[in-house]
Design a protein around this motif. Structure first.
Motif, PDB file in Angstrom:
ATOM      1  N   ALA A  49     -14.923  -6.315   1.174  1.00  0.00           N
ATOM      2  CA  ALA A  49     -15.367  -5.656   2.400  1.00  0.00           C
ATOM      3  C   ALA A  49     -16.857  -5.895   2.642  1.00  0.00           C
ATOM      4  O   ALA A  49     -17.279  -6.157   3.783  1.00  0.00           O
ATOM      5  N   ARG A  50     -17.665  -5.816   1.586  1.00  0.00           N
ATOM      6  CA  ARG A  50     -19.105  -6.054   1.755  1.00  0.00           C
ATOM      7  C   ARG A  50     -19.377  -7.503   2.161  1.00  0.00           C
ATOM      8  O   ARG A  50     -20.244  -7.765   3.006  1.00  0.00           O
ATOM      9  N   ALA A  51     -18.646  -8.436   1.572  1.00  0.00           N
ATOM     10  CA  ALA A  51     -18.854  -9.853   1.899  1.00  0.00           C
ATOM     11  C   ALA A  51     -18.503 -10.131   3.359  1.00  0.00           C
ATOM     12  O   ALA A  51     -19.226 -10.863   4.056  1.00  0.00           O
ATOM     13  N   ILE A  52     -17.398  -9.570   3.836  1.00  0.00           N
ATOM     14  CA  ILE A  52     -17.016  -9.765   5.236  1.00  0.00           C
ATOM     15  C   ILE A  52     -18.056  -9.119   6.157  1.00  0.00           C
ATOM     16  O   ILE A  52     -18.435  -9.691   7.189  1.00  0.00           O
TER      17      ILE A  52
ATOM     18  N   GLY B 272     -16.815   5.568  -0.442  1.00  0.00           N
ATOM     19  CA  GLY B 272     -16.848   4.205   0.074  1.00  0.00           C
ATOM     20  C   GLY B 272     -15.539   3.459  -0.059  1.00  0.00           C
ATOM     21  O   GLY B 272     -15.479   2.248   0.196  1.00  0.00           O
ATOM     22  N   TYR B 273     -14.461   4.163  -0.399  1.00  0.00           N
ATOM     23  CA  TYR B 273     -13.152   3.514  -0.461  1.00  0.00           C
ATOM     24  C   TYR B 273     -12.067   4.588  -0.414  1.00  0.00           C
ATOM     25  O   TYR B 273     -12.324   5.780  -0.625  1.00  0.00           O
ATOM     26  N   ALA B 274     -10.831   4.141  -0.130  1.00  0.00           N
ATOM     27  CA  ALA B 274      -9.664   5.023  -0.147  1.00  0.00           C
ATOM     28  C   ALA B 274      -8.671   4.486  -1.156  1.00  0.00           C
ATOM     29  O   ALA B 274      -8.541   3.269  -1.346  1.00  0.00           O
ATOM     30  N   ILE B 275      -7.948   5.390  -1.784  1.00  0.00           N
ATOM     31  CA  ILE B 275      -6.900   4.995  -2.708  1.00  0.00           C
ATOM     32  C   ILE B 275      -5.752   5.987  -2.551  1.00  0.00           C
ATOM     33  O   ILE B 275      -5.985   7.188  -2.359  1.00  0.00           O
ATOM     34  N   GLY B 276      -4.533   5.500  -2.540  1.00  0.00           N
ATOM     35  CA  GLY B 276      -3.393   6.392  -2.365  1.00  0.00           C
ATOM     36  C   GLY B 276      -2.123   5.762  -2.890  1.00  0.00           C
ATOM     37  O   GLY B 276      -2.006   4.538  -2.975  1.00  0.00           O
ATOM     38  N   SER B 277      -1.171   6.622  -3.260  1.00  0.00           N
ATOM     39  CA  SER B 277       0.104   6.161  -3.818  1.00  0.00           C
ATOM     40  C   SER B 277       1.262   6.860  -3.125  1.00  0.00           C
ATOM     41  O   SER B 277       1.144   8.026  -2.722  1.00  0.00           O
ATOM     42  N   GLN B 278       2.371   6.130  -2.991  1.00  0.00           N
ATOM     43  CA  GLN B 278       3.607   6.700  -2.484  1.00  0.00           C
ATOM     44  C   GLN B 278       4.729   6.375  -3.460  1.00  0.00           C
ATOM     45  O   GLN B 278       4.850   5.239  -3.933  1.00  0.00           O
ATOM     46  N   ALA B 279       5.566   7.376  -3.745  1.00  0.00           N
ATOM     47  CA  ALA B 279       6.639   7.204  -4.721  1.00  0.00           C
ATOM     48  C   ALA B 279       7.838   6.453  -4.154  1.00  0.00           C
ATOM     49  O   ALA B 279       8.616   5.861  -4.897  1.00  0.00           O
ATOM     50  N   GLY B 280       8.013   6.454  -2.865  1.00  0.00           N
ATOM     51  CA  GLY B 280       9.187   5.783  -2.316  1.00  0.00           C
ATOM     52  C   GLY B 280       9.027   5.555  -0.820  1.00  0.00           C
ATOM     53  O   GLY B 280       8.088   6.061  -0.204  1.00  0.00           O
ATOM     54  N   PRO B 281       9.961   4.793  -0.223  1.00  0.00           N
ATOM     55  CA  PRO B 281      11.107   4.142  -0.881  1.00  0.00           C
ATOM     56  C   PRO B 281      10.725   2.949  -1.755  1.00  0.00           C
ATOM     57  O   PRO B 281      11.457   2.562  -2.638  1.00  0.00           O
ATOM     58  N   GLN B 282       9.560   2.355  -1.508  1.00  0.00           N
ATOM     59  CA  GLN B 282       9.032   1.295  -2.363  1.00  0.00           C
ATOM     60  C   GLN B 282       7.765   1.834  -3.014  1.00  0.00           C
ATOM     61  O   GLN B 282       6.716   1.886  -2.365  1.00  0.00           O
ATOM     62  N   PRO B 283       7.802   2.297  -4.270  1.00  0.00           N
ATOM     63  CA  PRO B 283       6.597   2.877  -4.884  1.00  0.00           C
ATOM     64  C   PRO B 283       5.435   1.885  -4.857  1.00  0.00           C
ATOM     65  O   PRO B 283       5.551   0.764  -5.362  1.00  0.00           O
ATOM     66  N   HIS B 284       4.335   2.295  -4.243  1.00  0.00           N
ATOM     67  CA  HIS B 284       3.187   1.395  -4.153  1.00  0.00           C
ATOM     68  C   HIS B 284       1.899   2.194  -4.152  1.00  0.00           C
ATOM     69  O   HIS B 284       1.884   3.403  -3.868  1.00  0.00           O
ATOM     70  N   THR B 285       0.820   1.505  -4.485  1.00  0.00           N
ATOM     71  CA  THR B 285      -0.524   2.087  -4.463  1.00  0.00           C
ATOM     72  C   THR B 285      -1.436   1.123  -3.727  1.00  0.00           C
ATOM     73  O   THR B 285      -1.268  -0.104  -3.801  1.00  0.00           O
ATOM     74  N   THR B 286      -2.383   1.665  -3.000  1.00  0.00           N
ATOM     75  CA  THR B 286      -3.306   0.840  -2.223  1.00  0.00           C
ATOM     76  C   THR B 286      -4.739   1.276  -2.462  1.00  0.00           C
ATOM     77  O   THR B 286      -5.000   2.456  -2.735  1.00  0.00           O
ATOM     78  N   ALA B 287      -5.633   0.324  -2.381  1.00  0.00           N
ATOM     79  CA  ALA B 287      -7.073   0.586  -2.364  1.00  0.00           C
ATOM     80  C   ALA B 287      -7.642  -0.112  -1.144  1.00  0.00           C
ATOM     81  O   ALA B 287      -7.302  -1.278  -0.875  1.00  0.00           O
ATOM     82  N   ALA B 288      -8.480   0.584  -0.396  1.00  0.00           N
ATOM     83  CA  ALA B 288      -9.013   0.045   0.854  1.00  0.00           C
ATOM     84  C   ALA B 288     -10.489   0.364   0.970  1.00  0.00           C
ATOM     85  O   ALA B 288     -10.972   1.362   0.424  1.00  0.00           O
ATOM     86  N   ALA B 289     -11.214  -0.476   1.708  1.00  0.00           N
ATOM     87  CA  ALA B 289     -12.657  -0.287   1.885  1.00  0.00           C
ATOM     88  C   ALA B 289     -13.057  -0.666   3.304  1.00  0.00           C
ATOM     89  O   ALA B 289     -12.388  -1.480   3.953  1.00  0.00           O
ATOM     90  N   PRO B 290     -14.160  -0.093   3.804  1.00  0.00           N
ATOM     91  CA  PRO B 290     -14.585  -0.334   5.185  1.00  0.00           C
ATOM     92  C   PRO B 290     -15.379  -1.626   5.357  1.00  0.00           C
ATOM     93  O   PRO B 290     -16.150  -2.026   4.481  1.00  0.00           O
TER      94      PRO B 290
END
Length: 269
Positions: A255-258, A204-222
């Motif tokens: 996401a559930r509220a929307i 029920g969600y996605a999560i992913g990280s990238q090391a560069g060029p700007q190291p970031h992590t995201t969590a997303a839901a439908p």
């Protein structure tokens, strides 16, 4: 005195009636002119329109003038063309764009106040995602995408969610063309990506990280309507600041509220 019938279209009398095919070609060329503009090309001279569309100069000039008359383009004092406000007025009627944004905004703002990170709302458009809204703190890390811009499905959290719930043919199209380095750091092959999409649907969600060029992590839901996933929301933060224990439940609750708000509006309507 007998009278003759009026000439029929295509009978050889008078101007020939324009064919549907010709009309389609005009529309295609007009959209080619509009698509010439993007975040790096917000204002274009006529020569730029010719270069970026491949249209003959006379055709590009005729279309630019007509689009300016209708308000789809505007002409600056220096002769360059920019997108006109008439397009914004028309785009504001799109239910998957501004209509969704209007419903979602209070919940996006709540999520922003909890996280103080980038908050992203997107919908799928073919084999890409379109960014409908983004909220960002003034000191947030640089944003990679602009509102209204297209984002890759495999390299964004919202994109992974939208791809996971896309029709099978869309998923296969993306998987067939997947290249290493075009997703998050732990996704190296099409088979990796296929497993990730299955996990997104299951969890029920996605999560992913990238090391560069700007190291970031995201969590997303439908975000869902009664039957399908129609959009996705995510929080994007520098990896060093990302707190999954806070951000994952928060983005899923948003996401559930929307989803509930959208379905309530449809029921009232």
């Amino acid at each position: 005195m007998p009278t003759s019938d009026p000439p029929k279209a295509g009978s050889g009398s008078g101007a020939p009636a324009p064919s549907a095919k010709a009309g389609e070609a005009v529309i295609d060329r007009a959209f080619a002119v509009l698509r010439a503009f993007d975040a790096e090309h917000r204002a274009l001279p006529l020569a730029g329109l010719v270069q970026r569309t491949g249209l003959p100069r006379s055709t590009a000039l005729r279309l630019a003038r007509k689009l300016t008359e209708t308000g789809a383009l505007e002409r600056l004092d220096d002769g360059r063309y920019v997108i006109g406000l008439r397009l914004l007025e028309i785009a504001s009627l799109a239910p998957r764009g501004h209509g969704l944004r209007a419903v979602a905004m209070p919940y996006l703002e709540d999520l922003f106040h909890v996280t103080h990170q980038h908050i992203v709302l997107a919908v799928r458009d073919g084999d890409a995602a379109t960014l409908v809204e983004r909220l960002s703190a003034h000191n947030a890390s640089p944003a990679l995408f602009r509102v209204g811009g297209r984002m890759p499905l495999t390299r964004t959290g919202v994109g992974l969610v939208l791809l996971a719930h896309a029709p099978a043919e869309v998923q296969e199209h993306v998987l067939e063309r997947f290249e290493p380095g075009h997703s998050y750091d732990d996704v190296h092959t099409a088979e990796n990506l296929r497993r990730v999409l299955a996990e997104v649907r299951r969890g029920g969600y996605a999560i992913g990280s990238q090391a560069g060029p700007q190291p970031h992590t995201t969590a997303a839901a439908p975000i869902r309507d009664a039957d399908d996933v129609v959009a996705a929301v995510s929080v994007v933060a520098p990896s060093a600041d990302f707190d999954a224990a806070i951000y994952v439940p928060a983005v899923r609750a948003t996401a559930r509220a929307i989803s509930r708000a959208m379905n309530d509006i449809r029921q009232v309507g």
